[in-house]
Design a protein around this motif. Structure first.
Motif, PDB file in Angstrom:
ATOM      1  N   CYS A 125      13.708 -68.424  36.207  1.00 36.61           N
ATOM      2  CA  CYS A 125      13.518 -68.562  37.521  1.00 36.61           C
ATOM      3  C   CYS A 125      14.787 -68.413  38.392  1.00 36.61           C
ATOM      4  O   CYS A 125      15.112 -68.038  39.302  1.00 36.61           O
ATOM      5  CB  CYS A 125      12.878 -69.723  37.802  1.00 36.61           C
ATOM      6  SG  CYS A 125      12.301 -70.210  39.304  1.00 36.61           S
ATOM      7  N   ARG A 126      15.678 -69.295  37.759  1.00 38.47           N
ATOM      8  CA  ARG A 126      17.051 -69.542  38.440  1.00 38.47           C
ATOM      9  C   ARG A 126      18.059 -68.314  38.411  1.00 38.47           C
ATOM     10  O   ARG A 126      18.770 -67.991  39.174  1.00 38.47           O
ATOM     11  CB  ARG A 126      17.799 -70.685  37.844  1.00 38.47           C
ATOM     12  CG  ARG A 126      17.357 -71.913  37.715  1.00 38.47           C
ATOM     13  CD  ARG A 126      17.309 -72.455  39.318  1.00 38.47           C
ATOM     14  NE  ARG A 126      16.837 -73.925  39.085  1.00 38.47           N
ATOM     15  CZ  ARG A 126      17.182 -74.610  40.331  1.00 38.47           C
ATOM     16  NH1 ARG A 126      17.777 -74.286  41.522  1.00 38.47           N
ATOM     17  NH2 ARG A 126      16.633 -76.034  40.281  1.00 38.47           N
ATOM     18  N   ALA A 174      27.603 -82.174  40.363  1.00 41.93           N
ATOM     19  CA  ALA A 174      28.439 -81.306  41.148  1.00 41.93           C
ATOM     20  C   ALA A 174      29.184 -80.379  40.079  1.00 41.93           C
ATOM     21  O   ALA A 174      29.442 -79.241  40.524  1.00 41.93           O
ATOM     22  CB  ALA A 174      29.695 -82.146  41.743  1.00 41.93           C
ATOM     23  N   TYR A 175      29.610 -80.827  38.925  1.00 38.48           N
ATOM     24  CA  TYR A 175      30.363 -80.056  38.096  1.00 38.48           C
ATOM     25  C   TYR A 175      29.194 -78.994  37.614  1.00 38.48           C
ATOM     26  O   TYR A 175      29.370 -77.629  37.608  1.00 38.48           O
ATOM     27  CB  TYR A 175      30.568 -80.792  36.634  1.00 38.48           C
ATOM     28  CG  TYR A 175      31.171 -79.909  35.839  1.00 38.48           C
ATOM     29  CD1 TYR A 175      32.788 -79.577  35.778  1.00 38.48           C
ATOM     30  CD2 TYR A 175      30.615 -79.254  34.566  1.00 38.48           C
ATOM     31  CE1 TYR A 175      33.398 -78.904  34.941  1.00 38.48           C
ATOM     32  CE2 TYR A 175      31.263 -78.706  33.589  1.00 38.48           C
ATOM     33  CZ  TYR A 175      32.588 -78.408  33.675  1.00 38.48           C
ATOM     34  OH  TYR A 175      33.155 -77.612  32.905  1.00 38.48           O
ATOM     35  N   VAL A 176      27.912 -79.173  37.246  1.00 35.21           N
ATOM     36  CA  VAL A 176      26.801 -78.107  36.823  1.00 35.21           C
ATOM     37  C   VAL A 176      26.811 -76.949  38.314  1.00 35.21           C
ATOM     38  O   VAL A 176      26.600 -76.041  37.850  1.00 35.21           O
ATOM     39  CB  VAL A 176      25.521 -78.876  36.957  1.00 35.21           C
ATOM     40  CG1 VAL A 176      24.331 -77.880  36.903  1.00 35.21           C
ATOM     41  CG2 VAL A 176      25.367 -79.724  35.496  1.00 35.21           C
ATOM     42  N   ARG A 177      26.885 -77.485  39.390  1.00 41.62           N
ATOM     43  CA  ARG A 177      26.556 -76.611  40.284  1.00 41.62           C
ATOM     44  C   ARG A 177      27.864 -75.806  40.648  1.00 41.62           C
ATOM     45  O   ARG A 177      27.727 -74.720  41.041  1.00 41.62           O
ATOM     46  CB  ARG A 177      26.342 -77.459  41.560  1.00 41.62           C
ATOM     47  CG  ARG A 177      24.605 -78.058  41.652  1.00 41.62           C
ATOM     48  CD  ARG A 177      24.532 -78.871  42.574  1.00 41.62           C
ATOM     49  NE  ARG A 177      23.010 -79.558  42.611  1.00 41.62           N
ATOM     50  CZ  ARG A 177      22.764 -80.675  42.957  1.00 41.62           C
ATOM     51  NH1 ARG A 177      23.645 -81.563  43.124  1.00 41.62           N
ATOM     52  NH2 ARG A 177      21.489 -81.151  42.669  1.00 41.62           N
ATOM     53  N   SER A 182      27.154 -71.912  38.321  1.00 43.04           N
ATOM     54  CA  SER A 182      27.761 -71.396  39.726  1.00 43.04           C
ATOM     55  C   SER A 182      27.109 -70.357  39.950  1.00 43.04           C
ATOM     56  O   SER A 182      26.908 -69.368  39.108  1.00 43.04           O
ATOM     57  CB  SER A 182      29.399 -71.376  39.669  1.00 43.04           C
ATOM     58  OG  SER A 182      29.744 -70.894  40.720  1.00 43.04           O
ATOM     59  N   CYS A 183      26.839 -70.018  41.164  1.00 47.70           N
ATOM     60  CA  CYS A 183      26.267 -68.559  41.626  1.00 47.70           C
ATOM     61  C   CYS A 183      26.994 -67.667  41.462  1.00 47.70           C
ATOM     62  O   CYS A 183      26.680 -66.414  41.435  1.00 47.70           O
ATOM     63  CB  CYS A 183      25.794 -68.949  43.248  1.00 47.70           C
ATOM     64  SG  CYS A 183      27.228 -69.190  44.218  1.00 47.70           S
ATOM     65  N   SER A 184      28.526 -67.750  41.311  1.00 50.67           N
ATOM     66  CA  SER A 184      29.477 -66.867  41.010  1.00 50.67           C
ATOM     67  C   SER A 184      28.948 -66.243  39.812  1.00 50.67           C
ATOM     68  O   SER A 184      29.514 -65.121  39.485  1.00 50.67           O
ATOM     69  CB  SER A 184      30.818 -67.446  41.237  1.00 50.67           C
ATOM     70  OG  SER A 184      31.074 -68.418  40.358  1.00 50.67           O
ATOM     71  N   SER A 189      27.103 -61.160  37.024  1.00 48.49           N
ATOM     72  CA  SER A 189      26.062 -60.625  35.966  1.00 48.49           C
ATOM     73  C   SER A 189      25.544 -59.332  36.753  1.00 48.49           C
ATOM     74  O   SER A 189      24.882 -58.692  36.067  1.00 48.49           O
ATOM     75  CB  SER A 189      24.945 -61.580  35.574  1.00 48.49           C
ATOM     76  OG  SER A 189      25.767 -62.654  34.811  1.00 48.49           O
ATOM     77  N   SER A 190      25.422 -59.528  38.184  1.00 53.11           N
ATOM     78  CA  SER A 190      24.806 -58.504  38.986  1.00 53.11           C
ATOM     79  C   SER A 190      25.710 -57.169  38.881  1.00 53.11           C
ATOM     80  O   SER A 190      25.134 -56.264  39.126  1.00 53.11           O
ATOM     81  CB  SER A 190      24.694 -59.039  40.299  1.00 53.11           C
ATOM     82  OG  SER A 190      25.808 -59.161  41.088  1.00 53.11           O
ATOM     83  N   VAL A 191      26.920 -57.207  38.568  1.00 48.75           N
ATOM     84  CA  VAL A 191      27.615 -56.018  38.435  1.00 48.75           C
ATOM     85  C   VAL A 191      27.058 -55.213  37.108  1.00 48.75           C
ATOM     86  O   VAL A 191      26.847 -55.772  36.011  1.00 48.75           O
ATOM     87  CB  VAL A 191      29.179 -56.373  38.371  1.00 48.75           C
ATOM     88  CG1 VAL A 191      29.971 -54.924  38.128  1.00 48.75           C
ATOM     89  CG2 VAL A 191      29.626 -57.032  39.703  1.00 48.75           C
TER      90      VAL A 191
END
Length: 335
Positions: A125-126, A174-177, A182-184, A189-191
């Motif tokens: 999902c994420r 905060a560390y998790v996010r 992290s969205c980065s 992975s999208s590359v």
């Protein structure tokens, strides 16, 4: 200042630390404000498993030949046990690990209903459109074919639980996010990552590397080669020398960055299972590569990877070999 970022700067082996921290937080929640415990229980257990009246929470629980990171056992109102295998990095995911822990727990707790869940940076999902590019998602999907009730949980799901914990818990959210999920990381992975050694080191280096492996009887395959060290028990010293020589073809390649200086992120304690095994000579030779070449380093959580700085990947580098337990090595996997 975030204490978890500080810890990360002085040790590469943080996965077990985060497992223990979560277990401690669950115990505290169970005794006081139950919102965290109940939230994690609902995320990690099969549908219909209501939160228990009380529970015992343990870490590094024996499960067959391995140890599952977190175990929650309840005897009332129903005898249930859930094992939570924790990953904070994609690279530490291991095929077959969830199946092994499920069978181990079921054998150890025959009078309990048993379930195993997977806690990783991202779940299906994420991850969204990047789900098929994540090793943890692929591994869980394979496990779920035989364990339909199993749950895959993202660290983001845990961080989103509304628990009035301490300031330390807020720092961990905060560390998790910002770091673990992290969205980065998803952007990376999208590359298109379906690249082999040729794309990183050139065709000549790739061919030279696999030519050297062929001398050891290791044949090139499409998606990397898994080496079973048990096949070389008769002469591990000779194998270690020849295998390291093959890796040096990649390390000394003109596309690497020899002026970059990197530090190992794999502690002495993490090395012990490998150096105490019968394959010590091979692992010792691989660990020594980071001493010989400043742009090479070792990192990992349970298993380790040997990485080299690269002209296009100076920070994260390129993996040249990874362990799969003390008796197996993986090389040439497309990324």
């Amino acid at each position: 200042m975030n204490i978890f970022e500080t810890i990360e700067t002085v040790t590469g082996g943080t996965e077990q630390f985060h497992s223990q921290f979560l277990a401690d937080a669950l115990r505290e929640s169970l005794c006081e404000d139950r919102s965290l415990f109940d939230g994690v229980w609902r995320l990690a257990t099969p549908d219909g498993w209501a939160p228990p009246d009380c529970a015992e929470i343990s870490t590094e629980e024996a499960a067959g030949e391995g140890r599952v990171d977190i175990c929650i056992r309840s005897d009332h109102p129903v005898k249930r046990i859930v094992g939570i295998e924790v990953k904070t990095k994609e690279e530490s995911a291991e095929s077959g690990q969830l199946e092994k822990y499920f069978l181990g727990l079921r054998a150890a707790y025959q009078d309990h209903c048993v379930s195993v869940s997977y806690l990783t940076p991202f779940n299906e999902c994420r991850a969204g459109v990047n789900e098929d590019k994540l090793r943890t998602v692929r591994i869980f999907k394979e496990f779920s074919k035989s364990s339909l009730a199993a749950k895959h949980v993202s660290w983001l799901d845990v961080a989103d639980i509304d628990w009035d914990g301490t300031d330390l818990w807020k720092q961990h959210q905060a560390y998790v996010r910002n770091r673990i999920s992290s969205c980065s990381l998803l952007k990376e992975s999208s590359v298109d990552r379906d690249r082999g050694l040729c794309e990183f080191f050139g065709a000549n280096a790739e061919q030279g590397f696999f030519d050297e492996l062929a001398k050891l009887g290791i044949l090139r395959q499409v998606d990397g080669v898994e080496i079973c060290l048990s096949e070389y028990r008769g002469n591990l010293s000779d194998f270690a020398v020849k295998f390291v020589n093959a890796l040096e073809i990649l390390i000394k390649n003109d596309r690497t960055s020899p002026l970059v200086k990197k530090k190992d992120k794999f502690t002495e304690g993490q090395r012990e299972p490998f150096l105490d095994s019968e394959y010590r000579e091979v692992h010792d030779a691989l660990f020594n590569l980071s001493q010989e070449f400043s742009h090479v380093w070792v990192e990992g959580e349970g298993n380790y990877g040997v990485r080299t700085a690269h002209e296009k990947h100076r920070s994260g580098g390129v993996s040249i070999v990874t362990s799969r337990g003390s008796d197996r090595l993986l090389v040439g996997r497309r990324r």
